[in-house]
Design a protein around this motif. Sequence first.
Motif, PDB file in Angstrom:
ATOM      1  N   PRO A 264     -30.397  27.838 -26.134  1.00 39.97           N
ATOM      2  CA  PRO A 264     -30.934  27.934 -24.842  1.00 39.97           C
ATOM      3  C   PRO A 264     -31.104  26.700 -23.858  1.00 39.97           C
ATOM      4  O   PRO A 264     -31.168  25.901 -24.335  1.00 39.97           O
ATOM      5  CB  PRO A 264     -32.594  28.445 -25.320  1.00 39.97           C
ATOM      6  N   LYS A 265     -31.037  27.001 -22.511  1.00 39.84           N
ATOM      7  CA  LYS A 265     -31.356  25.872 -21.565  1.00 39.84           C
ATOM      8  C   LYS A 265     -32.268  24.967 -21.906  1.00 39.84           C
ATOM      9  O   LYS A 265     -32.223  23.688 -21.591  1.00 39.84           O
ATOM     10  CB  LYS A 265     -31.283  26.614 -20.064  1.00 39.84           C
ATOM     11  N   ASP A 266     -33.650  25.628 -22.257  1.00 44.23           N
ATOM     12  CA  ASP A 266     -34.682  24.564 -22.528  1.00 44.23           C
ATOM     13  C   ASP A 266     -34.666  23.820 -23.361  1.00 44.23           C
ATOM     14  O   ASP A 266     -35.392  22.958 -23.683  1.00 44.23           O
ATOM     15  CB  ASP A 266     -36.050  25.536 -22.322  1.00 44.23           C
ATOM     16  N   GLU A 267     -33.776  23.993 -24.332  1.00 43.93           N
ATOM     17  CA  GLU A 267     -33.702  23.215 -25.640  1.00 43.93           C
ATOM     18  C   GLU A 267     -32.586  22.113 -25.398  1.00 43.93           C
ATOM     19  O   GLU A 267     -32.565  21.029 -26.185  1.00 43.93           O
ATOM     20  CB  GLU A 267     -33.088  23.989 -26.898  1.00 43.93           C
ATOM     21  N   ARG A 268     -31.794  22.241 -24.387  1.00 35.62           N
ATOM     22  CA  ARG A 268     -30.589  21.246 -24.268  1.00 35.62           C
ATOM     23  C   ARG A 268     -31.125  19.872 -23.912  1.00 35.62           C
ATOM     24  O   ARG A 268     -30.481  18.855 -24.328  1.00 35.62           O
ATOM     25  CB  ARG A 268     -29.615  21.797 -23.005  1.00 35.62           C
ATOM     26  N   SER A 269     -31.954  19.844 -23.102  1.00 37.52           N
ATOM     27  CA  SER A 269     -32.523  18.347 -22.545  1.00 37.52           C
ATOM     28  C   SER A 269     -33.190  17.656 -23.790  1.00 37.52           C
ATOM     29  O   SER A 269     -33.357  16.483 -23.942  1.00 37.52           O
ATOM     30  CB  SER A 269     -33.813  18.535 -21.588  1.00 37.52           C
ATOM     31  N   GLU A 270     -33.923  18.537 -24.790  1.00 41.11           N
ATOM     32  CA  GLU A 270     -34.329  17.865 -25.983  1.00 41.11           C
ATOM     33  C   GLU A 270     -33.461  17.351 -26.723  1.00 41.11           C
ATOM     34  O   GLU A 270     -33.665  16.309 -27.663  1.00 41.11           O
ATOM     35  CB  GLU A 270     -35.217  18.926 -26.988  1.00 41.11           C
ATOM     36  N   VAL A 271     -32.139  17.887 -26.803  1.00 38.65           N
ATOM     37  CA  VAL A 271     -31.108  17.092 -27.594  1.00 38.65           C
ATOM     38  C   VAL A 271     -30.573  15.998 -27.031  1.00 38.65           C
ATOM     39  O   VAL A 271     -30.399  15.008 -27.921  1.00 38.65           O
ATOM     40  CB  VAL A 271     -29.846  18.369 -27.831  1.00 38.65           C
ATOM     41  N   TRP A 272     -30.478  15.888 -25.949  1.00 41.21           N
ATOM     42  CA  TRP A 272     -30.123  14.673 -25.070  1.00 41.21           C
ATOM     43  C   TRP A 272     -31.162  13.681 -25.642  1.00 41.21           C
ATOM     44  O   TRP A 272     -31.046  12.341 -25.637  1.00 41.21           O
ATOM     45  CB  TRP A 272     -29.829  15.033 -23.622  1.00 41.21           C
ATOM     46  N   ALA A 273     -32.570  13.873 -25.478  1.00 42.99           N
ATOM     47  CA  ALA A 273     -33.589  13.214 -25.604  1.00 42.99           C
ATOM     48  C   ALA A 273     -33.343  12.578 -27.286  1.00 42.99           C
ATOM     49  O   ALA A 273     -33.732  11.342 -27.443  1.00 42.99           O
ATOM     50  CB  ALA A 273     -35.157  13.771 -25.463  1.00 42.99           C
ATOM     51  N   SER A 274     -33.210  13.453 -28.066  1.00 47.60           N
ATOM     52  CA  SER A 274     -32.947  12.983 -29.371  1.00 47.60           C
ATOM     53  C   SER A 274     -31.867  12.102 -29.585  1.00 47.60           C
ATOM     54  O   SER A 274     -31.581  10.973 -30.245  1.00 47.60           O
ATOM     55  CB  SER A 274     -32.675  14.113 -30.474  1.00 47.60           C
ATOM     56  N   VAL A 275     -30.682  12.358 -28.790  1.00 41.60           N
ATOM     57  CA  VAL A 275     -29.631  11.317 -28.849  1.00 41.60           C
ATOM     58  C   VAL A 275     -29.791  10.147 -28.153  1.00 41.60           C
ATOM     59  O   VAL A 275     -29.559   8.764 -28.780  1.00 41.60           O
ATOM     60  CB  VAL A 275     -28.188  11.996 -28.039  1.00 41.60           C
ATOM     61  N   ARG A 276     -30.892   9.966 -27.216  1.00 38.08           N
ATOM     62  CA  ARG A 276     -31.078   8.759 -26.345  1.00 38.08           C
ATOM     63  C   ARG A 276     -31.872   7.954 -27.424  1.00 38.08           C
ATOM     64  O   ARG A 276     -31.869   6.850 -27.651  1.00 38.08           O
ATOM     65  CB  ARG A 276     -32.207   9.164 -25.262  1.00 38.08           C
ATOM     66  N   ASP A 277     -32.999   8.665 -28.247  1.00 36.64           N
ATOM     67  CA  ASP A 277     -33.744   7.939 -29.150  1.00 36.64           C
ATOM     68  C   ASP A 277     -32.780   7.168 -30.254  1.00 36.64           C
ATOM     69  O   ASP A 277     -32.945   6.196 -30.434  1.00 36.64           O
ATOM     70  CB  ASP A 277     -34.553   9.115 -29.980  1.00 36.64           C
ATOM     71  N   LEU A 278     -31.903   7.943 -30.757  1.00 35.47           N
ATOM     72  CA  LEU A 278     -30.929   7.523 -31.681  1.00 35.47           C
ATOM     73  C   LEU A 278     -30.149   6.077 -31.349  1.00 35.47           C
ATOM     74  O   LEU A 278     -29.871   5.356 -31.925  1.00 35.47           O
ATOM     75  CB  LEU A 278     -29.938   8.282 -32.264  1.00 35.47           C
ATOM     76  N   MET A 279     -29.831   6.219 -29.785  1.00 31.73           N
ATOM     77  CA  MET A 279     -29.269   5.249 -29.094  1.00 31.73           C
ATOM     78  C   MET A 279     -30.099   3.936 -29.171  1.00 31.73           C
ATOM     79  O   MET A 279     -29.836   2.712 -29.358  1.00 31.73           O
ATOM     80  CB  MET A 279     -28.616   5.391 -27.798  1.00 31.73           C
ATOM     81  N   ARG A 280     -31.461   4.141 -28.808  1.00 32.61           N
ATOM     82  CA  ARG A 280     -32.457   2.997 -28.739  1.00 32.61           C
ATOM     83  C   ARG A 280     -32.399   2.305 -30.280  1.00 32.61           C
ATOM     84  O   ARG A 280     -32.660   1.201 -30.748  1.00 32.61           O
ATOM     85  CB  ARG A 280     -33.696   3.731 -28.400  1.00 32.61           C
ATOM     86  N   GLU A 281     -32.528   3.187 -31.316  1.00 27.08           N
ATOM     87  CA  GLU A 281     -32.877   2.751 -32.717  1.00 27.08           C
ATOM     88  C   GLU A 281     -31.263   2.010 -32.840  1.00 27.08           C
ATOM     89  O   GLU A 281     -31.522   0.953 -33.573  1.00 27.08           O
ATOM     90  CB  GLU A 281     -32.730   3.850 -33.530  1.00 27.08           C
ATOM     91  N   THR A 282     -30.290   2.403 -32.701  1.00 28.90           N
ATOM     92  CA  THR A 282     -28.946   1.770 -32.937  1.00 28.90           C
ATOM     93  C   THR A 282     -29.210   0.218 -32.373  1.00 28.90           C
ATOM     94  O   THR A 282     -28.846  -0.741 -32.742  1.00 28.90           O
ATOM     95  CB  THR A 282     -27.845   2.443 -32.493  1.00 28.90           C
ATOM     96  N   LEU A 353     -22.259   5.226 -28.555  1.00 25.64           N
ATOM     97  CA  LEU A 353     -22.623   6.380 -29.202  1.00 25.64           C
ATOM     98  C   LEU A 353     -21.725   6.502 -30.138  1.00 25.64           C
ATOM     99  O   LEU A 353     -21.909   7.243 -31.222  1.00 25.64           O
ATOM    100  CB  LEU A 353     -22.173   7.409 -28.039  1.00 25.64           C
ATOM    101  N   ALA A 354     -20.518   5.659 -30.412  1.00 23.33           N
ATOM    102  CA  ALA A 354     -19.438   6.110 -31.550  1.00 23.33           C
ATOM    103  C   ALA A 354     -20.034   5.839 -32.742  1.00 23.33           C
ATOM    104  O   ALA A 354     -19.794   6.777 -33.824  1.00 23.33           O
ATOM    105  CB  ALA A 354     -18.467   5.131 -31.120  1.00 23.33           C
ATOM    106  N   SER A 355     -20.950   4.946 -32.974  1.00 25.48           N
ATOM    107  CA  SER A 355     -21.317   4.607 -34.488  1.00 25.48           C
ATOM    108  C   SER A 355     -22.171   6.036 -34.878  1.00 25.48           C
ATOM    109  O   SER A 355     -22.407   6.394 -36.144  1.00 25.48           O
ATOM    110  CB  SER A 355     -22.244   3.460 -34.472  1.00 25.48           C
ATOM    111  N   ILE A 356     -22.895   6.429 -34.095  1.00 24.52           N
ATOM    112  CA  ILE A 356     -23.892   7.668 -34.110  1.00 24.52           C
ATOM    113  C   ILE A 356     -22.981   8.737 -34.283  1.00 24.52           C
ATOM    114  O   ILE A 356     -23.075   9.726 -35.252  1.00 24.52           O
ATOM    115  CB  ILE A 356     -24.877   7.946 -32.994  1.00 24.52           C
TER     116      ILE A 356
END
Length: 407
Positions: A264-282, A353-356
């Motif tokens: 659903p469209k309302d969930e797509r931004s949440e996924v990118w937010a999760s990816v963004r958090d993973l990039m910060r952790e990396t 992003l590659a390592s993730i």
Amino acid sequence: MIEQAEHIALTGDHWTSVSNDNYLGVTAHFVDHNWTLQAFALTVGKTEERHYAEACANHFLDVANEWKIKEKLTTLGTDSARNMVAAARLLPFEHLPCMAHCLQRTVTVSLKDSGFESVLAKCRKIVGHFKNSPSNAQELNEQQIAHGLKQGSLAQDVATRWNSTLEMVKRIQRNKSPLTTTLAQQKSKIAMLTDQELDKLQKLQELLEPCRVMEPSDDDPVYVLRFKNAFTTDLAQRKDSTNLRWLKITTALDPRIKDRKCLPKDERSEVWASVRDLMRETCAQQPPAKTTEEPSPKKRRTSILLGSSDSDTDDEEESIERCLDRYKVEPKIDIEGCPLQWWSKREGAHARLASIARKYLSTPATTVPCERLFSLSGHIIQKKRASLTPDNVNKLVCLNNWLHLKK
């Protein structure tokens, strides 16, 4: 190979041999530095204890410690048995329930609740009539030739494999004319399917085909509506017990489906937010990458006078956002394309992003690798049951798996 791997995912399952011995099979999966997906057996070891959650968890930890990979483990894939789910909660890595088992259970519930069982039971009788008699099978082959069809046997479905039901339906549909003629000539007590039943089978075939949309339609017969409603209701309930966050992130990092239109469209931004958090952790875990770019004189003087400041964090956030935006605008690749090949060519352009991606794309969605180990184990045990110890079963199965990997 395991020593060089950065992240490793496991699949595991228990299996009981014909001699009533319990075995635990574990397979390892990872994407190597060449962006090749590697998968092989770690063990098919005999277990003595009852399969309580704590014992199951300890078995997996023993395997991880034996191979010295505990710190590298990302996910453990198992079926949805209660003891396995409970065992996964005791372990320090993510649990990924087998999606094939979830789908199998949903299809089983849908078939039972929709009224297809009677026509499937009739199909099984027809298949058994020809599978259990060489002479009957030969007569069917002759009729296949007479009707201009390729010779081939019918398929009997297996209760634990919904795709075997699909294959049984397909072959009966393909051979309906030879079947009708053969059964009539034999004057068999086995009745051929009626036109109405064949039409029902055609509807079922369409429902069981991969990637079928389960949205109800005004043209659907009642039994199709019941199947679709049962399917969507049951699968929605099972989604709550799956690791949706992990699956969604994996979807975003797959260049074939990174637009995430399955969500659903309302969930797509949440996924990118999760990816963004993973990039910060990396970024926090890794030393800053070397760069050939010279900082501007003004920025260099400011850094010397003030040292690090909040502006460094702001710059880091902007850099992460630029990296993510650069990946988002990349065109999708064909659904038949290989995401790992795509990443191997663009690793330099999307280094953060590659390592993730390497970590998430190595996780199997099913425990099928373990099922294949058990098929091989059963074959070995059945042939040499009297002479093989469980330790030798483990050695032979693993060696066979590794030799095939080398080829």
